[in-house]
Design a protein around this motif. Structure first.
Motif, PDB file in Angstrom:
ATOM      1  N   THR A  41      -1.136  10.663  -5.767  1.00 53.22           N
ATOM      2  CA  THR A  41      -1.068  11.814  -4.861  1.00 53.22           C
ATOM      3  C   THR A  41      -0.117  11.511  -3.705  1.00 53.22           C
ATOM      4  OG1 THR A  41      -3.366  12.333  -5.411  1.00 53.22           O
ATOM      5  CG2 THR A  41      -2.440  13.449  -3.491  1.00 53.22           C
ATOM      6  N   GLY A  42      -0.202  10.272  -3.185  1.00 53.79           N
ATOM      7  CA  GLY A  42       0.683   9.842  -2.098  1.00 53.79           C
ATOM      8  C   GLY A  42       2.142   9.819  -2.515  1.00 53.79           C
ATOM      9  N   LEU A  43       2.423   9.352  -3.729  1.00 53.11           N
ATOM     10  CA  LEU A  43       3.805   9.305  -4.233  1.00 53.11           C
ATOM     11  C   LEU A  43       4.365  10.713  -4.413  1.00 53.11           C
ATOM     12  CD1 LEU A  43       3.607   6.443  -6.906  1.00 53.11           C
ATOM     13  CD2 LEU A  43       4.862   6.372  -4.752  1.00 53.11           C
ATOM     14  N   LYS A  44       3.527  11.615  -4.946  1.00 49.76           N
ATOM     15  CA  LYS A  44       3.967  13.002  -5.137  1.00 49.76           C
ATOM     16  C   LYS A  44       4.293  13.645  -3.783  1.00 49.76           C
ATOM     17  CE  LYS A  44       4.815  16.902  -7.036  1.00 49.76           C
ATOM     18  NZ  LYS A  44       6.194  17.071  -7.506  1.00 49.76           N
ATOM     19  N   ALA A  45       3.421  13.426  -2.786  1.00 52.63           N
ATOM     20  CA  ALA A  45       3.632  13.984  -1.439  1.00 52.63           C
ATOM     21  C   ALA A  45       4.892  13.392  -0.805  1.00 52.63           C
ATOM     22  CB  ALA A  45       2.414  13.714  -0.567  1.00 52.63           C
ATOM     23  N   LEU A  46       5.125  12.089  -1.019  1.00 52.94           N
ATOM     24  CA  LEU A  46       6.301  11.420  -0.449  1.00 52.94           C
ATOM     25  C   LEU A  46       7.590  11.983  -1.055  1.00 52.94           C
ATOM     26  CD1 LEU A  46       7.347   9.112   1.416  1.00 52.94           C
ATOM     27  CD2 LEU A  46       7.278   7.623  -0.593  1.00 52.94           C
ATOM     28  N   GLY A  47       7.577  12.221  -2.371  1.00 54.25           N
ATOM     29  CA  GLY A  47       8.751  12.799  -3.024  1.00 54.25           C
ATOM     30  C   GLY A  47       9.113  14.150  -2.439  1.00 54.25           C
ATOM     31  N   LYS A  48       8.079  14.967  -2.164  1.00 52.38           N
ATOM     32  CA  LYS A  48       8.320  16.291  -1.577  1.00 52.38           C
ATOM     33  C   LYS A  48       8.805  16.165  -0.131  1.00 52.38           C
ATOM     34  CE  LYS A  48       5.925  19.968  -2.527  1.00 52.38           C
ATOM     35  NZ  LYS A  48       4.845  20.958  -2.652  1.00 52.38           N
ATOM     36  N   GLU A  49       8.200  15.231   0.601  1.00 54.62           N
ATOM     37  CA  GLU A  49       8.562  15.053   2.019  1.00 54.62           C
ATOM     38  C   GLU A  49      10.011  14.590   2.160  1.00 54.62           C
ATOM     39  OE1 GLU A  49       7.588  11.934   5.595  1.00 54.62           O
ATOM     40  OE2 GLU A  49       5.989  12.313   4.167  1.00 54.62           O
ATOM     41  N   LEU A  50      10.414  13.598   1.354  1.00 54.76           N
ATOM     42  CA  LEU A  50      11.767  13.047   1.454  1.00 54.76           C
ATOM     43  C   LEU A  50      12.773  13.839   0.628  1.00 54.76           C
ATOM     44  CD1 LEU A  50      11.033   9.197   1.170  1.00 54.76           C
ATOM     45  CD2 LEU A  50      11.112  10.609   3.211  1.00 54.76           C
ATOM     46  N   ASN A  51      12.276  14.742  -0.227  1.00 55.60           N
ATOM     47  CA  ASN A  51      13.113  15.541  -1.123  1.00 55.60           C
ATOM     48  C   ASN A  51      13.954  14.658  -2.041  1.00 55.60           C
ATOM     49  OD1 ASN A  51      14.019  17.995  -2.188  1.00 55.60           O
ATOM     50  ND2 ASN A  51      15.821  18.010  -0.870  1.00 55.60           N
ATOM     51  N   VAL A  52      13.307  13.640  -2.630  1.00 59.12           N
ATOM     52  CA  VAL A  52      13.983  12.742  -3.580  1.00 59.12           C
ATOM     53  C   VAL A  52      13.114  12.567  -4.823  1.00 59.12           C
ATOM     54  CG1 VAL A  52      15.158  11.447  -1.744  1.00 59.12           C
ATOM     55  CG2 VAL A  52      12.981  10.597  -2.633  1.00 59.12           C
ATOM     56  N   SER A 102       0.854  -1.200   0.000  1.00 54.25           N
ATOM     57  CA  SER A 102       0.000   0.000   0.000  1.00 54.25           C
ATOM     58  C   SER A 102       0.884   1.241   0.000  1.00 54.25           C
ATOM     59  CB  SER A 102      -0.905   0.014   1.234  1.00 54.25           C
ATOM     60  OG  SER A 102      -0.148   0.313   2.396  1.00 54.25           O
ATOM     61  N   ILE A 103       0.319   2.371  -0.394  1.00 51.03           N
ATOM     62  CA  ILE A 103       1.073   3.620  -0.439  1.00 51.03           C
ATOM     63  C   ILE A 103       1.556   4.010   0.965  1.00 51.03           C
ATOM     64  CG2 ILE A 103      -1.069   5.006  -0.381  1.00 51.03           C
ATOM     65  CD1 ILE A 103       2.266   5.995  -2.085  1.00 51.03           C
ATOM     66  N   ALA A 104       0.755   3.701   1.996  1.00 49.84           N
ATOM     67  CA  ALA A 104       1.144   4.038   3.376  1.00 49.84           C
ATOM     68  C   ALA A 104       2.337   3.191   3.819  1.00 49.84           C
ATOM     69  CB  ALA A 104      -0.038   3.819   4.321  1.00 49.84           C
ATOM     70  N   GLN A 105       2.318   1.878   3.502  1.00 44.56           N
ATOM     71  CA  GLN A 105       3.444   1.004   3.858  1.00 44.56           C
ATOM     72  C   GLN A 105       4.701   1.430   3.111  1.00 44.56           C
ATOM     73  OE1 GLN A 105       1.441  -2.662   2.652  1.00 44.56           O
ATOM     74  NE2 GLN A 105       1.761  -3.499   4.689  1.00 44.56           N
ATOM     75  N   LEU A 106       4.538   1.727   1.824  1.00 48.80           N
ATOM     76  CA  LEU A 106       5.679   2.149   1.008  1.00 48.80           C
ATOM     77  C   LEU A 106       6.305   3.417   1.594  1.00 48.80           C
ATOM     78  CD1 LEU A 106       5.898   2.135  -2.832  1.00 48.80           C
ATOM     79  CD2 LEU A 106       6.396   4.262  -1.641  1.00 48.80           C
ATOM     80  N   SER A 107       5.471   4.374   1.987  1.00 50.90           N
ATOM     81  CA  SER A 107       5.963   5.638   2.548  1.00 50.90           C
ATOM     82  C   SER A 107       6.713   5.394   3.856  1.00 50.90           C
ATOM     83  CB  SER A 107       4.798   6.606   2.793  1.00 50.90           C
ATOM     84  OG  SER A 107       4.109   6.869   1.593  1.00 50.90           O
ATOM     85  N   ALA A 108       6.136   4.548   4.725  1.00 51.49           N
ATOM     86  CA  ALA A 108       6.758   4.260   6.015  1.00 51.49           C
ATOM     87  C   ALA A 108       8.126   3.607   5.825  1.00 51.49           C
ATOM     88  CB  ALA A 108       5.851   3.354   6.848  1.00 51.49           C
ATOM     89  N   ARG A 109       8.221   2.657   4.886  1.00 45.86           N
ATOM     90  CA  ARG A 109       9.497   1.971   4.642  1.00 45.86           C
ATOM     91  C   ARG A 109      10.532   2.899   4.015  1.00 45.86           C
ATOM     92  NH1 ARG A 109       7.542  -4.053   2.585  1.00 45.86           N
ATOM     93  NH2 ARG A 109       6.128  -4.421   4.338  1.00 45.86           N
ATOM     94  N   ALA A 110      10.076   3.809   3.153  1.00 44.47           N
ATOM     95  CA  ALA A 110      10.991   4.774   2.527  1.00 44.47           C
ATOM     96  C   ALA A 110      11.571   5.723   3.582  1.00 44.47           C
ATOM     97  CB  ALA A 110      10.261   5.561   1.444  1.00 44.47           C
ATOM     98  N   ARG A 111      10.726   6.165   4.506  1.00 43.99           N
ATOM     99  CA  ARG A 111      11.205   7.042   5.593  1.00 43.99           C
ATOM    100  C   ARG A 111      12.258   6.325   6.426  1.00 43.99           C
ATOM    101  NH1 ARG A 111       5.433   7.712   6.669  1.00 43.99           N
ATOM    102  NH2 ARG A 111       4.713   9.446   5.401  1.00 43.99           N
ATOM    103  N   ARG A 112      11.977   5.055   6.726  1.00 43.95           N
ATOM    104  CA  ARG A 112      12.900   4.254   7.530  1.00 43.95           C
ATOM    105  C   ARG A 112      14.238   4.097   6.815  1.00 43.95           C
ATOM    106  NH1 ARG A 112       9.481  -0.353   8.677  1.00 43.95           N
ATOM    107  NH2 ARG A 112       8.062   1.210   9.502  1.00 43.95           N
ATOM    108  N   LEU A 113      14.181   3.829   5.498  1.00 48.43           N
ATOM    109  CA  LEU A 113      15.412   3.662   4.716  1.00 48.43           C
ATOM    110  C   LEU A 113      16.222   4.953   4.725  1.00 48.43           C
ATOM    111  CD1 LEU A 113      17.200   1.980   2.798  1.00 48.43           C
ATOM    112  CD2 LEU A 113      15.780   2.751   0.898  1.00 48.43           C
ATOM    113  N   LYS A 114      15.536   6.082   4.592  1.00 50.43           N
ATOM    114  CA  LYS A 114      16.254   7.370   4.583  1.00 50.43           C
ATOM    115  C   LYS A 114      16.937   7.617   5.925  1.00 50.43           C
ATOM    116  CE  LYS A 114      16.283  12.115   3.271  1.00 50.43           C
ATOM    117  NZ  LYS A 114      15.794  13.147   2.389  1.00 50.43           N
ATOM    118  N   ARG A 115      16.245   7.269   7.015  1.00 52.26           N
ATOM    119  CA  ARG A 115      16.835   7.476   8.341  1.00 52.26           C
ATOM    120  C   ARG A 115      18.032   6.556   8.568  1.00 52.26           C
ATOM    121  NH1 ARG A 115      17.459  11.181  10.600  1.00 52.26           N
ATOM    122  NH2 ARG A 115      17.705  10.249  12.627  1.00 52.26           N
ATOM    123  N   GLN A 116      17.912   5.297   8.133  1.00 55.71           N
ATOM    124  CA  GLN A 116      18.937   4.304   8.458  1.00 55.71           C
ATOM    125  C   GLN A 116      20.106   4.288   7.478  1.00 55.71           C
ATOM    126  OE1 GLN A 116      16.580   0.720   8.653  1.00 55.71           O
ATOM    127  NE2 GLN A 116      15.784   1.172  10.679  1.00 55.71           N
TER     128      GLN A 116
END
Length: 500
Positions: free
Chosen positions: A374-385, A327-341
């Protein structure tokens, strides 16, 4: 004492202290830092890169710090005399006026050497206050159990807010001054000037494509679409590996790493397993056919090539998630985790139609795709990638004589076309011409077919159908199907862009 009398009994001093806790702050540190800045404006530059006005606890201190910063950035002197004109004259601090308070701050100033230590202490306390706010919200929402935020939704929201706090030191968003926006734009231009190839974005490793797009721009949603067999996954894999292989880290002032060239790549492979993806990349790098690798039909020399390539690839920062139907929510959560780690500079999603929305399963697929894009676009802006999202095209392409894709061919196209900053179509005419081969080689049309086949063999068109920051057009590339590899054409005369 019975139950009723215990409830009504007055709260003692010790109990009151336990129930009331002041938000973490250190007014003395704020006063010391402001005093240092008023005495020596250079102290401001020691803290301004990480300490913002919002991080100070006392509202008056925030105002003084903000005004001082504005004056110093204009190249003027910030001291009690110049600052007081920008503050309310009749405002009082206890029993003294603001002008007197400013003079006292300057009088009790600490050494400029200690300014950064005080700034860090203030910043850390601001983070703790933000953590308390997030924690209180989590507790309150969990107690209220609102229908519009189930527990899983609350976890994802809390994770997002914690990530934003960890990345930027604040999570309230809000307006940004134009001054800051201009500074960011100049920084980006400076980074492009220093980067290999002088690109404003991350290089794809394919020069003719970079020349058209200026690289992959941060926070952009890049939709890469094509019919089955066109090689969209191959192109995405090529770009992902090129970025990861070119990764060159640069140490920042705070000890963290930032990509000078290339970057850390996260690849969501919803269609293929990680082994299949790795086989494609190994085939591309070693020039050993992927079908031969799968069958084990390789020579000893080929095997040595594979081993050497695999050892080199182990150092490449390319991370693969092969969860199907994510799901877009799971994908976003895992992407945030990857960026942090591990850090993160580019995300690839293969492909949009295999993802699910965050809400309840709906019969309205178009609405679900809208939620995903919409979720992918928001995630790109949030992570700046930059996010490269692959997409299927409708079968309508096959029924047309001209099989070159158009924006209207995107499946559930409305939101994909609207949310994407860049839309790329992969089109290989060779695929269609090959299927038109006459059965009889003595057929008069056979020579005509053969000539057409020689023209298009080993080539591919990447059609830039939409680009917010640049021109549209077509880039011609070479495609080696046995190695699933896209490269620049050897003959530079073919790399000319065709304008649309």
């Amino acid at each position: 004492m019975n139950e009723a009398s215990r409830k009504l009994s007055p709260i003692g001093k010790d109990q009151a202290d336990q129930h009331y806790r002041e938000a973490p702050n250190n007014l003395e540190a704020e006063q010391a830092l402001l005093g240092a800045i008023l005495v020596n404006n250079d102290a401001y530059y020691r803290v301004s890169d990480f300490l913002k006005p919002v991080h100070l606890h006392e509202p008056l201190h925030r105002k003084i710090y903000e005004v001082a910063g504005d004056i110093i950035r204009m190249g003027k002197m910030a001291n009690p005399v110049t600052i007081k004109t920008f503050l309310k004259a009749d405002e009082k601090v206890g029993d003294v006026t603001v002008a007197t308070y400013l003079a006292r701050l300057a009088g009790a100033a600490v050494s400029i050497i200690n300014a950064e230590d005080y700034g860090r202490a203030i910043y850390d306390l601001a983070l703790r206050r933000s953590l308390i706010t997030i924690g209180e919200d989590m507790v309150n929402i969990a107690y209220d159990a609102p229908l519009d935020m189930p527990p899983q939704g609350q976890i994802e929201d809390a994770e997002r807010r914690l990530f934003e706090l960890a990345e930027t030191g604040r999570y309230d968003g809000g307006f940004q001054s134009f001054n800051d926006a201009v500074a960011l734009a100049i920084d980006m231009a400076g980074a492009a000037f220093e980067r290999d190839g002088s690109l404003s974005g991350i290089s794809t490793g394919i020069h003719s494509l970079d020349g058209r797009m200026g690289g992959l721009q941060r926070s952009d949603l890049i939709v890469l679409a094509g019919r089955p067999g066109m090689g969209k996954t191959s192109l995405a894999t090529n770009i992902a590996y090129n970025i990861a292989a070119a990764y060159e880290p640069e140490v920042q002032a705070d000890g963290s790493f930032k990509a000078k060239n290339g970057g850390v790549v996260g690849f969501y492979s919803l269609e293929m397993s990680s082994e299949q993806l790795a086989t494609r990349i190994i085939s591309e790098q070693t020039e050993v056919s992927s079908s031969k690798i799968r069958r084990g039909d390789i020579s000893e020399a080929d095997f040595e090539k594979l081993v050497a390539c695999s050892q080199m690839m182990q150092k490449v920062p390319l991370y693969i998630d092969q969860t199907g139907g994510i799901s877009i929510a799971q994908l976003s959560a895992r992407a945030r985790r990857l960026k942090r780690q591990r850090g993160l500079d580019c995300l690839v999603v293969d492909y949009i139609q295999l993802m699910t929305g965050s809400g309840k399963s709906s019969d309205n697929r178009v609405q679900e795709i809208t939620q995903i894009t919409t979720g992918l676009k928001a995630l790109g802006k949030e992570l700046n990638v930059p996010i490269i999202a692959l997409s299927q095209l409708s079968r309508g392409v096959e029924s047309r004589e001209d099989k070159r894709p158009q924006l209207s061919d995107l499946r559930e196209s409305g939101s994909i076309e609207q949310d994407a900053d860049v839309v790329l179509f992969v089109f290989r005419e060779e695929y269609y011409v090959k299927n038109l081969e006459p059965r009889d080689e003595f057929d008069p049309k056979y020579e005509e077919w053969k000539m057409k086949m020689e023209q298009v063999k080993g080539t591919a068109d990447v059609i830039i159908a939409k680009q917010r920051h640049g021109p549209t057009g077509t880039v011609k590339l070479a495609f080696q199907s046995e190695f699933t590899r896209f490269t620049d054409l050897a003959d530079p005369s073919f790399t000319q862009y065709e304008e649309h």
